[in-house]
Scaffold this active site. Structure first.
Site, PDB file in Angstrom:
ATOM      1  N   LYS A  55       0.883  -1.185   0.000  1.00  0.00           N
ATOM      2  CA  LYS A  55       0.000   0.000   0.000  1.00  0.00           C
ATOM      3  C   LYS A  55       0.909   1.219   0.000  1.00  0.00           C
ATOM      4  O   LYS A  55       1.499   1.570   1.018  1.00  0.00           O
ATOM      5  CB  LYS A  55      -0.880  -0.035   1.256  1.00  0.00           C
TER       6      LYS A  55
ATOM      7  N   GLY B 114       6.333   5.074   8.699  1.00  0.00           N
ATOM      8  CA  GLY B 114       5.582   6.323   8.683  1.00  0.00           C
ATOM      9  C   GLY B 114       5.627   6.978  10.046  1.00  0.00           C
ATOM     10  O   GLY B 114       6.592   6.810  10.797  1.00  0.00           O
ATOM     11  N   SER B 115       4.570   7.695  10.360  1.00  0.00           N
ATOM     12  CA  SER B 115       4.575   8.466  11.608  1.00  0.00           C
ATOM     13  C   SER B 115       4.373   7.550  12.814  1.00  0.00           C
ATOM     14  O   SER B 115       3.753   6.485  12.707  1.00  0.00           O
ATOM     15  CB  SER B 115       3.467   9.511  11.570  1.00  0.00           C
ATOM     16  N   THR B 116       4.855   8.001  13.955  1.00  0.00           N
ATOM     17  CA  THR B 116       4.696   7.216  15.183  1.00  0.00           C
ATOM     18  C   THR B 116       3.211   7.089  15.530  1.00  0.00           C
ATOM     19  O   THR B 116       2.761   6.024  15.969  1.00  0.00           O
ATOM     20  CB  THR B 116       5.505   7.871  16.314  1.00  0.00           C
ATOM     21  N   ALA B 117       2.431   8.152  15.286  1.00  0.00           N
ATOM     22  CA  ALA B 117       1.004   8.108  15.635  1.00  0.00           C
ATOM     23  C   ALA B 117       0.293   7.005  14.848  1.00  0.00           C
ATOM     24  O   ALA B 117      -0.446   6.187  15.417  1.00  0.00           O
ATOM     25  CB  ALA B 117       0.366   9.464  15.357  1.00  0.00           C
ATOM     26  N   THR B 118       0.521   6.954  13.528  1.00  0.00           N
ATOM     27  CA  THR B 118      -0.131   5.912  12.723  1.00  0.00           C
ATOM     28  C   THR B 118       0.439   4.541  13.083  1.00  0.00           C
ATOM     29  O   THR B 118      -0.295   3.547  13.139  1.00  0.00           O
ATOM     30  CB  THR B 118       0.043   6.225  11.217  1.00  0.00           C
ATOM     31  N   GLY B 119       1.722   4.484  13.355  1.00  0.00           N
ATOM     32  CA  GLY B 119       2.349   3.217  13.743  1.00  0.00           C
ATOM     33  C   GLY B 119       1.708   2.631  14.993  1.00  0.00           C
ATOM     34  O   GLY B 119       1.448   1.427  15.058  1.00  0.00           O
TER      35      GLY B 119
ATOM     36  N   GLU C 118       8.875   1.089  11.369  1.00  0.00           N
ATOM     37  CA  GLU C 118       9.950   2.079  11.205  1.00  0.00           C
ATOM     38  C   GLU C 118       9.272   3.436  11.314  1.00  0.00           C
ATOM     39  O   GLU C 118       8.533   3.837  10.414  1.00  0.00           O
ATOM     40  CB  GLU C 118      10.621   1.953   9.832  1.00  0.00           C
TER      41      GLU C 118
ATOM     42  N   CYS D  86      13.420  10.251   7.926  1.00  0.00           N
ATOM     43  CA  CYS D  86      13.283   9.913   9.354  1.00  0.00           C
ATOM     44  C   CYS D  86      14.632   9.932  10.060  1.00  0.00           C
ATOM     45  O   CYS D  86      14.682   9.964  11.277  1.00  0.00           O
ATOM     46  CB  CYS D  86      12.595   8.570   9.522  1.00  0.00           C
TER      47      CYS D  86
ATOM     48  N   GLU E  11       9.156  15.768  15.437  1.00  0.00           N
ATOM     49  CA  GLU E  11       9.679  15.527  14.085  1.00  0.00           C
ATOM     50  C   GLU E  11       9.023  16.528  13.132  1.00  0.00           C
ATOM     51  O   GLU E  11       7.797  16.571  13.028  1.00  0.00           O
ATOM     52  CB  GLU E  11       9.353  14.100  13.636  1.00  0.00           C
TER      53      GLU E  11
HETATM   54  N1  LIG Z   1       9.352   7.581   9.479  1.00  0.00           N
HETATM   55  C1  LIG Z   1       9.142   7.981   8.257  1.00  0.00           C
HETATM   56  O1  LIG Z   1       9.830   7.588   7.339  1.00  0.00           O
HETATM   57  C2  LIG Z   1       7.954   8.845   7.981  1.00  0.00           C
HETATM   58  C3  LIG Z   1       7.469   9.728   8.927  1.00  0.00           C
HETATM   59  N2  LIG Z   1       6.391  10.506   8.615  1.00  0.00           N
HETATM   60  C4  LIG Z   1       5.933  11.485   9.643  1.00  0.00           C
HETATM   61  O2  LIG Z   1       4.529  11.538   9.647  1.00  0.00           O
HETATM   62  C5  LIG Z   1       4.058  12.855   9.391  1.00  0.00           C
HETATM   63  C6  LIG Z   1       2.735  12.810   8.648  1.00  0.00           C
HETATM   64  O3  LIG Z   1       2.859  12.129   7.406  1.00  0.00           O
HETATM   65  P1  LIG Z   1       1.718  11.096   6.937  1.00  0.00           P
HETATM   66  O4  LIG Z   1       1.814  10.903   5.480  1.00  0.00           O
HETATM   67  O5  LIG Z   1       0.387  11.511   7.485  1.00  0.00           O
HETATM   68  O6  LIG Z   1       2.206   9.750   7.647  1.00  0.00           O
HETATM   69  P2  LIG Z   1       1.435   8.408   7.959  1.00  0.00           P
HETATM   70  O7  LIG Z   1       2.236   7.679   8.957  1.00  0.00           O
HETATM   71  O8  LIG Z   1       0.014   8.647   8.319  1.00  0.00           O
HETATM   72  O9  LIG Z   1       1.459   7.612   6.556  1.00  0.00           O
HETATM   73  C7  LIG Z   1       2.354   6.614   6.186  1.00  0.00           C
HETATM   74  C8  LIG Z   1       1.632   5.505   5.439  1.00  0.00           C
HETATM   75  O10 LIG Z   1       0.633   4.921   6.273  1.00  0.00           O
HETATM   76  C9  LIG Z   1      -0.632   4.993   5.635  1.00  0.00           C
HETATM   77  N3  LIG Z   1      -1.678   5.098   6.642  1.00  0.00           N
HETATM   78  C10 LIG Z   1      -2.176   6.235   7.209  1.00  0.00           C
HETATM   79  N4  LIG Z   1      -3.140   5.910   8.108  1.00  0.00           N
HETATM   80  C11 LIG Z   1      -3.252   4.566   8.099  1.00  0.00           C
HETATM   81  C12 LIG Z   1      -4.081   3.642   8.797  1.00  0.00           C
HETATM   82  N5  LIG Z   1      -4.989   4.029   9.698  1.00  0.00           N
HETATM   83  N6  LIG Z   1      -3.940   2.320   8.537  1.00  0.00           N
HETATM   84  C13 LIG Z   1      -3.024   1.898   7.651  1.00  0.00           C
HETATM   85  N7  LIG Z   1      -2.234   2.725   6.937  1.00  0.00           N
HETATM   86  C14 LIG Z   1      -2.333   4.042   7.175  1.00  0.00           C
HETATM   87  C15 LIG Z   1      -0.509   6.191   4.735  1.00  0.00           C
HETATM   88  O11 LIG Z   1      -1.494   6.218   3.742  1.00  0.00           O
HETATM   89  P3  LIG Z   1      -1.975   7.652   3.162  1.00  0.00           P
HETATM   90  O12 LIG Z   1      -0.833   8.185   2.393  1.00  0.00           O
HETATM   91  O13 LIG Z   1      -3.115   7.290   2.331  1.00  0.00           O
HETATM   92  O14 LIG Z   1      -2.335   8.503   4.350  1.00  0.00           O
HETATM   93  C16 LIG Z   1       0.897   5.983   4.193  1.00  0.00           C
HETATM   94  O15 LIG Z   1       0.896   4.959   3.223  1.00  0.00           O
HETATM   95  C17 LIG Z   1       5.213  13.502   8.629  1.00  0.00           C
HETATM   96  O16 LIG Z   1       5.205  14.879   8.730  1.00  0.00           O
HETATM   97  C18 LIG Z   1       6.412  12.888   9.316  1.00  0.00           C
HETATM   98  O17 LIG Z   1       6.693  13.557  10.503  1.00  0.00           O
HETATM   99  C19 LIG Z   1       5.763  10.419   7.394  1.00  0.00           C
HETATM  100  C20 LIG Z   1       6.212   9.573   6.432  1.00  0.00           C
HETATM  101  C21 LIG Z   1       7.365   8.746   6.636  1.00  0.00           C
HETATM  102  O1  LIG Z   2      12.923   6.185   6.305  1.00  0.00           O
HETATM  103  C1  LIG Z   2      13.644   7.176   6.171  1.00  0.00           C
HETATM  104  O2  LIG Z   2      13.202   8.300   6.021  1.00  0.00           O
HETATM  105  C2  LIG Z   2      15.125   6.983   6.164  1.00  0.00           C
HETATM  106  O3  LIG Z   2      15.458   5.772   6.665  1.00  0.00           O
HETATM  107  C3  LIG Z   2      15.730   7.138   4.785  1.00  0.00           C
HETATM  108  O4  LIG Z   2      15.318   6.157   3.866  1.00  0.00           O
HETATM  109  C4  LIG Z   2      16.271   6.083   2.802  1.00  0.00           C
HETATM  110  C5  LIG Z   2      17.394   7.006   3.212  1.00  0.00           C
HETATM  111  O5  LIG Z   2      18.649   6.582   2.876  1.00  0.00           O
HETATM  112  C6  LIG Z   2      17.200   7.116   4.682  1.00  0.00           C
HETATM  113  O6  LIG Z   2      17.868   8.149   5.263  1.00  0.00           O
END
Ligand SMILES: NC(=O)C1=CN([C@@H]2O[C@H](COP(=O)(O)OP(=O)(O)OC[C@H]3O[C@@H](n4cnc5c(N)ncnc54)[C@H](OP(=O)(O)O)[C@@H]3O)[C@@H](O)[C@H]2O)C=CC1
Ligand SMILES: O=C(O)[C@@H](O)[C@@H]1OC[C@H](O)[C@H]1O
Length: 457
Positions: free
Chosen positions: A155, A208-213, A230, A264, A356
């Site tokens: 996804k 993705g984000s810690t909140a969604t995680g 992650e 991240c 973040e």
């Molecule tokens: N650690 C990292 O690499 C990342 C951290 N972030 C952090 O998160 C913040 C917000 O970004 P955001 O895009 O909202 O990040 P999210 O964590 O919400 O999104 C990451 C992925 O999860 C999906 N997702 C969202 N909600 C759900 C759910 N309830 N169940 C299953 N999958 C879900 C998203 O789909 P969809 O795109 O459709 O919402 C996307 O594919 C950023 O500003 C950043 O701080 C964001 C991305 C990567």
């Molecule tokens: O998930 C991330 O944002 C990082 O792990 C990032 O992914 C590929 C890059 O090399 C990393 O810094």
């Protein structure tokens, strides 16, 4: 539920494509197709599975340019970065293919029989990927999962499904079985959530984000589902007075501006020992201003736009208009989700130093001594990465041991190599990806004892 996603070019705001979304009923059908394909895939001889993955890598290699062009248009990444990302998918596939035949169990001495462990595939794996590195992060989960004999349902993020969809086509071109690797575009709370909840999905890999995680972890817990997370980071870049200050200042911009800070591992807290703090900022300013911002298709560009208007609003919220910035770069005016490189001066407890930001914004903070540096570095709920700059090997080791983070670099900002383990401490995640154990994370260990004597136990 949205019927289709509209994909914008973040540098121009032009519509690049529209993509149909995947409904929960379609998710169910995809899981069934994947389960059927996985059964056959698990039975393929390891050498043949490895050969097919290598062919997939070769097909990706031949498509580096079009994949990079697609990444540039949907994510706004500079061309050089986008090429690296496509190449990373190829390399990951090769690395995972090399692991297929080394996915061995063990034989453990016991009395009265033979004890062996088997590494069995989990079944259907869901990979939920973010938009910041759409191709590499999708491949971090997908390549080892396939290599270990699983099917993958990917996804992608709403904003960046195009490269993922193309990768699924390339997998078919390479000869991977129909249904084994499917891409399901859609909204997280609809398509992503349906995947996480589906009882036919054995494991979820989420970045993705810690909140969604956390939300996904709670859903998985209800089914004791396997999970790798992650999540976010707020990584320190610690510069000691004994370091090569020129080298540290020259390297610092890339560590929080690469990928427009949407990383991240971004070193978004710059901790500098008080005695060299002013000198470091003097050196940092021209280095930040020299970081080339602009048209992602220009090979000289180092920093593109943010992914979306929403992300730009989020980044702005950390830098009030009147906030005195220590350093502020330039950003193109007009269309596109641009934001200038910014260094704030602050305190460890400031919101911009705690949360973040995921944009080209860092906070510089002075520290007194080693103990103070460690205290500030650890004053965060996150624990993903970090760097320290020093010429003292003893200090490098002491501080590396004391900082609670999964990936540290000394006199470097490197974080992620596909052949070394990657993952977070504390709120930055659960489990590890990449590295020599990447395939094992997609298996279940089964212990088998075969009695060879009547009293064996
Ligand atoms: N650690 C990292 O690499 C990342 C951290 N972030 C952090 O998160 C913040 C917000 O970004 P955001 O895009 O909202 O990040 P999210 O964590 O919400 O999104 C990451 C992925 O999860 C999906 N997702 C969202 N909600 C759900 C759910 N309830 N169940 C299953 N999958 C879900 C998203 O789909 P969809 O795109 O459709 O919402 C996307 O594919 C950023 O500003 C950043 O701080 C964001 C991305 C990567
Ligand atoms: O998930 C991330 O944002 C990082 O792990 C990032 O992914 C590929 C890059 O090399 C990393 O810094």
């Amino acid at each position: 539920m949205l019927q289709e996603l509209t994909i914008l070019n973040p540098a121009t705001e032009e519509v690049v494509a529209t993509v149909p979304t995947t409904s929960p009923a379609e998710v169910d059908a995809a899981v069934r197709r994947a389960a059927a394909a996985q059964e056959a895939w698990a039975a393929v001889a390891p050498g043949d599975r490895a050969r097919l993955l290598r062919r997939f890598a070769d097909v990706v290699d031949a498509a580096i340019e079009p994949l990079a062009a697609l990444e540039l248009r949907e994510a706004g990444h500079p061309l050089g970065n986008a090429r690296w990302e496509a190449g990373n998918v190829r390399d990951l596939l090769h690395y995972a293919a090399g692991g297929v035949e080394r996915l061995t169990g063990t034989q453990i001495p016991v009395a009265g029989g033979l004890n062996i462990t088997l590494q069995e595939p989990l079944g259907v794996v869901a990979v939920i990927a973010p938009w910041n590195f759409p191709m590499p992060i999708a491949a971090w989960g997908t390549a080892p999962a396939l290599a270990a004999g699983n099917a993958v349902l990917l996804k992608p993020a709403e904003t960046t499904p195009l490269t993922a969809l193309r990768l699924a086509e390339l997998a078919l071109e390479a000869g991977l079985p129909e249904g084994l690797f499917q891409v399901l575009p859609g909204e997280g709370p609809v398509t992503g959530s349906a995947l996480v909840d589906h009882p036919g999905v054995a494991k979820v890999v989420f970045t993705g984000s810690t909140a969604t995680g956390r939300r996904i972890a709670a859903q998985c817990a209800a089914q004791t589902k396997r999970l790798t997370l992650e999540l976010g980071g707020k990584s320190p870049n610690i510069v000691f007075a004994d370091a090569d200050i020129e080298a540290a200042a020259a390297a610092a911009p890339g560590s929080f501006l690469d990928n427009t800070g949407q990383d991240c591992c971004a070193r978004s807290r710059i901790l500098v020992q008080r005695g060299v703090y002013d000198r470091f900022l003097e050196l940092l300013e021209p280095a930040v201003k020299a970081f080339t911002v602009g048209d992602p298709s220009d090979p000289a560009t180092q920093m593109g736009p943010l992914i979306s208007a929403a992300q730009r609003d989020r980044v702005r919220s950390y830098v009030p208009e009147d906030a005195p910035a220590a350093i502020r770069g330039e950003a193109p005016a007009g269309k596109g989700f641009w934001y200038p490189a910014t260094v704030l001066e602050g305190r460890p407890e400031d919101r911009a130093a705690v949360e973040e930001i995921f944009g080209p914004v860092a906070v510089a903070i002075p520290f007194d001594d080693e103990a103070d540096a460690i205290r500030i570095a650890n004053a965060t709920d996150y624990g993903l990465s970090g760097s320290l700059w020093t010429r003292d090997v003893g200090r490098a080791l002491r501080v590396s041991r004391a900082v609670a983070a999964g990936n540290l670099s000394v006199n470097s900002h490197s974080s992620v190599r596909y052949w070394t383990p990657f993952g977070g401490f504390k709120q930055s995640g659960l489990g590890r990806e990449l590295g020599p154990d990447a395939l094992a994370a997609f298996t279940e260990t089964k212990n088998v004892f075969i009695a060879t004597e009547p009293a064996g136990s």
